[in-house]
Write a protein that holds these residues in place. Structure first.
Motif, PDB file in Angstrom:
ATOM      1  N   ASP A  29      -9.246   1.993   0.837  1.00 21.41           N
ATOM      2  CA  ASP A  29      -8.880   2.867   1.950  1.00 21.41           C
ATOM      3  C   ASP A  29      -7.595   3.624   1.677  1.00 21.41           C
ATOM      4  O   ASP A  29      -7.310   4.625   2.342  1.00 21.41           O
ATOM      5  N   TYR A  30      -6.803   3.148   0.725  1.00 23.10           N
ATOM      6  CA  TYR A  30      -5.594   3.862   0.323  1.00 23.10           C
ATOM      7  C   TYR A  30      -5.896   4.823  -0.821  1.00 23.10           C
ATOM      8  O   TYR A  30      -5.657   6.027  -0.723  1.00 23.10           O
ATOM      9  N   ARG A  32      -8.570   6.009  -1.922  1.00 16.57           N
ATOM     10  CA  ARG A  32      -9.588   7.037  -1.615  1.00 16.57           C
ATOM     11  C   ARG A  32      -8.927   8.390  -1.422  1.00 16.57           C
ATOM     12  O   ARG A  32      -9.377   9.407  -1.941  1.00 16.57           O
ATOM     13  N   TRP A  33      -7.831   8.414  -0.687  1.00 20.06           N
ATOM     14  CA  TRP A  33      -7.155   9.689  -0.376  1.00 20.06           C
ATOM     15  C   TRP A  33      -6.363  10.191  -1.571  1.00 20.06           C
ATOM     16  O   TRP A  33      -6.189  11.394  -1.743  1.00 20.06           O
ATOM     17  N   GLU A  34      -5.907   9.267  -2.384  1.00 20.55           N
ATOM     18  CA  GLU A  34      -5.234   9.640  -3.629  1.00 20.55           C
ATOM     19  C   GLU A  34      -6.217  10.354  -4.562  1.00 20.55           C
ATOM     20  O   GLU A  34      -5.882  11.342  -5.224  1.00 20.55           O
ATOM     21  N   LEU A  70      -8.783  12.031  -3.562  1.00 20.43           N
ATOM     22  CA  LEU A  70      -9.055  13.349  -2.989  1.00 20.43           C
ATOM     23  C   LEU A  70      -7.945  14.333  -3.364  1.00 20.43           C
ATOM     24  O   LEU A  70      -8.222  15.494  -3.708  1.00 20.43           O
ATOM     25  N   ARG A  83       1.869   8.085   3.674  1.00 20.89           N
ATOM     26  CA  ARG A  83       0.722   7.384   4.266  1.00 20.89           C
ATOM     27  C   ARG A  83       1.171   6.351   5.298  1.00 20.89           C
ATOM     28  O   ARG A  83       0.421   6.035   6.226  1.00 20.89           O
ATOM     29  N   ASP A 120      -8.413   8.180   9.256  1.00 18.52           N
ATOM     30  CA  ASP A 120      -9.598   8.227   8.393  1.00 18.52           C
ATOM     31  C   ASP A 120     -10.272   9.589   8.342  1.00 18.52           C
ATOM     32  O   ASP A 120     -11.397   9.704   7.850  1.00 18.52           O
ATOM     33  N   GLY A 127      -8.751  12.282   6.866  1.00 22.64           N
ATOM     34  CA  GLY A 127      -8.171  13.043   5.769  1.00 22.64           C
ATOM     35  C   GLY A 127      -7.024  12.297   5.125  1.00 22.64           C
ATOM     36  O   GLY A 127      -6.729  11.145   5.453  1.00 22.64           O
ATOM     37  N   VAL A 128      -6.362  12.975   4.216  1.00 17.32           N
ATOM     38  CA  VAL A 128      -5.268  12.356   3.466  1.00 17.32           C
ATOM     39  C   VAL A 128      -4.144  11.921   4.391  1.00 17.32           C
ATOM     40  O   VAL A 128      -3.649  10.795   4.324  1.00 17.32           O
ATOM     41  N   TYR A 176      -0.987  19.663   3.152  1.00 14.18           N
ATOM     42  CA  TYR A 176      -0.986  18.371   3.835  1.00 14.18           C
ATOM     43  C   TYR A 176       0.334  18.051   4.531  1.00 14.18           C
ATOM     44  O   TYR A 176       0.398  17.142   5.358  1.00 14.18           O
TER      45      TYR A 176
END
Length: 835
Positions: free
Chosen positions: A138-139, A141-143, A145, A515, A522, A524-525, A566
């Motif tokens: 869950d962490y 994942r955005w990295e 992206l 973060r 959940d 987006g970044v 972002y």
């Protein structure tokens, strides 16, 4: 502690008191925060730990400093974000897993559970609802992206290059991870190896990173200097040297274009892509290859050793663009690819390394810069002349100063199409590929038809497979794990293989602070509203060892996140505090030196408040802290004294209100009232403006000493203001010490008849009027000797002091029968009678 003390109901028992308050704080969620536009925000952050299994005293010191600031800012009315998490990927987990025959995930999460309990045991005011671990999908994942967005924007590229390789760790190292030629993790020699890998274009941000250094007034100058030096901006010239009998050329960067007429040979780094090509067909192929192989086995520290300059002639020549003379091209061990172009125009008369190399290989010397005393002649040179001066032996540029010639020669080269003025940076693009298992997977696939293809965003996260078995010899199991590596191409749908390199773990720590603002978001970044409210971090706390690696990457990453839309901020951290190390027996605490102090045993023996108080009191935060068992005992004695005194005052002042300040006090009670407000002012100033926790604690200790003297003064028992003044002073001492020793403070606050938690109470304000003492002590001297001490009104003028001194009965006995020649008055201190 005696058995009788243990059983005494009112004896200070941290083993009972501290868990009680920790459970109460947690039950009431008093450290949880949300965005509140009606209140000013304050984001306080300490660098998060690697979950190695145990908290050490360096952590305790760092986090105690942060907790004091967080608690005080909260009491001063700010909405304080104070989160904690885990920098959970990395080689140590992998190596430990192999050594202990377990899995890195199991090892990591067990350590996290243990270390979390340790931090809670110390009473830190973390919002645990925001806890994150960088190894959670869950962490990262955005990295992943963000990586794909950077790929789209051209900020990521893949290339084959010579990289720093650690054989023991079986992975690539970034330039910043090689320290004195050694791996920053295991201290093994770093060698060069040619590999394919992914790179971040941090060099695209070099100028902005440098520019913003001057916009960080809240950072230590030492850190800013280290970053300036690492970015390494140099103004100079780019010069092209044509290779003899070839259409090829070599480009160099130099800051001393004024010395071009003195360039007599060329030196290439062994890693230079043309090094072997230049030897082809010259008869020097074998010699050059052997030399390159030899240097490849050397550490960077060996290559940098000034005593061992070695090289080999390639058999090729280049042409000096100004003199037209042929210059032999060498490969030299002291030339590095990390600076300039990996090629150096060698001017032996004006560069000491070139001078020494030329002497060894009998290469020509041409003097082109004359110092203040004129040219010395090459036959008289014992060393290179590296200062500035006037040009000689330089054709039309003779007589020009160094500065004039640098510009003129660059312009002349530009007209010839062989050079121009330029800027060079020491900084190199950040290689993020690691050939290890325990890291975030790089979201790319390799397709025979389409080449290297990014994974689709909707397929994220690309999860690290937890069923992989690690080889005992090290290295990554991912390339041989068919169930994971075999996939389909996101572009053509055909068979493809996943990228088996994982990301450099500095990736995770380069944006974790952002973060924290929205760890459960959940969509987006980052949550735009949360980021806008909380960022940037107002105060960051961590060790000086992260001055380049972590802090430079974090600054770069925030600028990337900004450019990707972002975040709006330009920099991650407004203010930075770099705390010193914890030293014992003259060395930094380490297991190998056997001088580690275990925080668990210290807390068990003394309590968390004592451990926190000592770590804050023993030294200012920016200095190293020398561990002292006596110092810990002293901190424990003070807390015991505070405890006993607090109970005594709470009993005596039961039913009394805190002193209002409306009644005029005299004597010791006036002194205590004034000392109370002096202490409030001192602690507030020391902590708010200077982070001088040691002097703040010392001020509270002085106040406690005075409270004790007044409380034991039987002459004041009938004074109607006694209980109120004691209550005011005791409450102030408890509130002021609460950020440092929160458990005992909250307990005493309750014993003094209050409800709630001190962190939710306003920080005390001092009364200016109370700082003006009602009385002052004046010494009276006759013939230079003290004859009396008078307590007089603080507003007494010179005449009043003079009259009081002359009228004093003791003084009259010394001046009777003598002529008074002069009376000297020093306001508030002295009356000197000359007879």
């Amino acid at each position: 502690m005696t058995e009788n003390q243990k059983n005494h109901p009112e004896f200070y028992k941290p083993e009972e008191l501290e868990p009680k308050w920790q459970k109460t704080w947690e039950k009431n969620n008093i450290f949880q925060v949300t965005e509140d536009p009606s209140r000013p925000k304050y984001y306080l952050l300490e660098m998060f730990p690697y979950p190695s299994g145990r908290i050490h005293m360096g952590h305790v010191r760092n986090y105690s400093i942060g907790d004091v600031v967080a608690r005080i800012k909260r009491m001063q009315g700010m909405n304080v974000l104070h989160p904690m998490g885990w920098d959970a990927f990395g080689m140590p987990a992998e190596n430990a897993a192999i050594a202990n025959n377990t899995h890195p995930a199991k090892w990591t999460y067990e350590n996290i559970d243990y270390m979390r309990d340790q931090l809670k045991m110390l009473g830190f005011s973390y919002d645990w609802d925001r806890e994150l671990a960088t190894c959670d999908p869950d962490y990262y994942r955005w990295e992943q992206l963000v990586f794909l967005k950077m790929w789209e924007k051209g900020l990521v590229y893949r290339k084959r290059s010579l990289v720093n390789w650690c054989e023991k760790c079986q992975t690539v190292l970034a330039n910043e991870q090689v320290e004195d030629g050694l791996c920053w993790r295991c201290a093994s020699p770093a060698e060069k190896r040619s590999l394919d890998g992914y790179f971040f274009r941090i060099t695209d941000y070099a100028e902005e990173l440098l520019e913003w250094i001057d916009k960080l007034p809240g950072w230590p100058e030492r850190v800013l200097t280290m970053q300036r030096n690492w970015i390494g901006k140099s103004h100079g010239a780019k010069i092209t040297f044509n290779i003899k009998d070839s259409d090829e050329s070599i480009t160099v960067f130099t800051t001393r274009a004024d010395t071009l007429f003195g360039a007599t040979f060329m030196s290439l780094a062994p890693e230079h892509p043309m090094a072997m090509d230049l030897a082809q067909g010259t008869g020097q192929e074998k010699a050059v290859k052997e030399f390159i192989d030899k240097v490849g086995r050397q550490s960077m520290s060996e290559r940098a050793d000034d005593k061992h300059k070695e090289g080999v002639f390639t058999g090729s020549y280049c042409i000096n663009p100004m003199t037209g003379k042929e210059m032999p091209i060498f490969v030299a061990n002291f030339v590095l690819m990390d600076y300039g172009t990996g090629a150096v125009m060698a001017v032996p008369t004006h560069d000491q390394r070139d001078f020494e190399f030329a002497k060894v290989y009998d290469l020509p010397l041409v003097e082109v810069i004359a110092g203040p005393d004129g040219a010395v002649g090459v036959e008289n040179m014992a060393e290179a002349y590296t200062d500035y001066g006037t040009l000689v032996n330089s054709g039309e540029f003779n007589g020009m100063t160094t500065k004039e010639a640098q510009k003129a020669i660059a312009e002349a080269l530009e007209k010839k199409g062989q050079g121009s003025t330029t800027i060079n940076y020491r900084l190199r693009d950040w290689g993020i590929s690691r050939q290890r298992y325990w890291g975030a997977p790089i979201p790319m696939v390799h397709c025979e038809k389409c080449g290297v293809v990014p994974e689709k965003a909707e397929n994220l996260p690309v999860k690290l497979p937890l069923d992989a078995k690690l080889p005992e010899t090290g290295g990554s199991p991912l390339p041989t794990l068919d169930s994971w590596v075999n996939t389909t191409c996101p572009k053509c749908g055909g068979p493809a293989r996943r990228e088996t390199d994982t990301m450099d773990t500095f990736m995770e720590s380069s944006w974790y602070f952002a973060r924290y603002c929205c760890p459960k978001y959940d969509k987006g970044v980052l949550d735009p509203e949360a980021i806008k409210y909380w960022m940037p971090v107002d105060q960051y706390i961590g060790g000086i060892e992260h001055a380049v690696l972590h802090l430079l990457y974090s600054r770069f990453f925030v600028k990337v996140l900004r450019d990707l839309g972002y975040i709006e901020e330009n920099e991650p951290f407004k203010n930075l505090l770099t705390q010193g190390m914890v030293i014992k027996d003259g060395s930094k605490m380490s297991k190998s030196k056997g001088n580690v102090v275990d925080p668990d045993s210290m807390v068990k023996r003394y309590g968390a408040d004592t451990v926190r108080l000592f770590s804050l009191f023993a030294a200012p935060p920016e200095r190293d802290l020398d561990w002292s068992d006596k110092g810990v005992d002293g901190a424990h004695r003070f807390i015991n004294r505070l405890w006993r005194l607090g109970l005594a005052v709470s009993e005596e002042a039961k039913g009394a209100k805190s002193f209002s300040g409306k009644v005029k006090l005299k004597g010791p009670l006036a002194d205590l009232h004034a000392k109370t407000h002096e202490t409030i002012k001192k602690v507030t100033d020391d902590v708010n403006n200077r982070f001088q926790f040691n002097t703040a604690i010392a001020a509270v200790m002085e106040l406690v000493n005075l409270i004790s003297l007044v409380q034991q003064n039987q002459d004041l028992e009938k004074d109607p203001n006694r209980a109120a003044v004691l209550r005011e002073a005791m409450e102030a001492a408890v509130v002021l010490i609460s950020p440092m020793a929160p458990h005992v403070a909250d307990e005493l606050w309750q014993r003094l008849g209050h409800e709630g938690f001190l962190i939710e109470k306003p920080w005390p304000e001092y009364d200016e009027a109370a700082l003006v003492k009602a009385e002052k002590l004046v010494v009276v001297q006759v013939r230079g000797k003290v004859r009396a001490k008078l307590t007089l009104p603080s507003d007494a003028d010179d005449e009043a002091l003079k009259k009081a001194a002359l009228d004093d009965e003791k003084v009259q006995g010394f001046i009777e029968g003598h002529e008074i020649k002069k009376v000297i008055v020093v306001q508030g201190k002295l009356v000197n009678i000359v007879i």
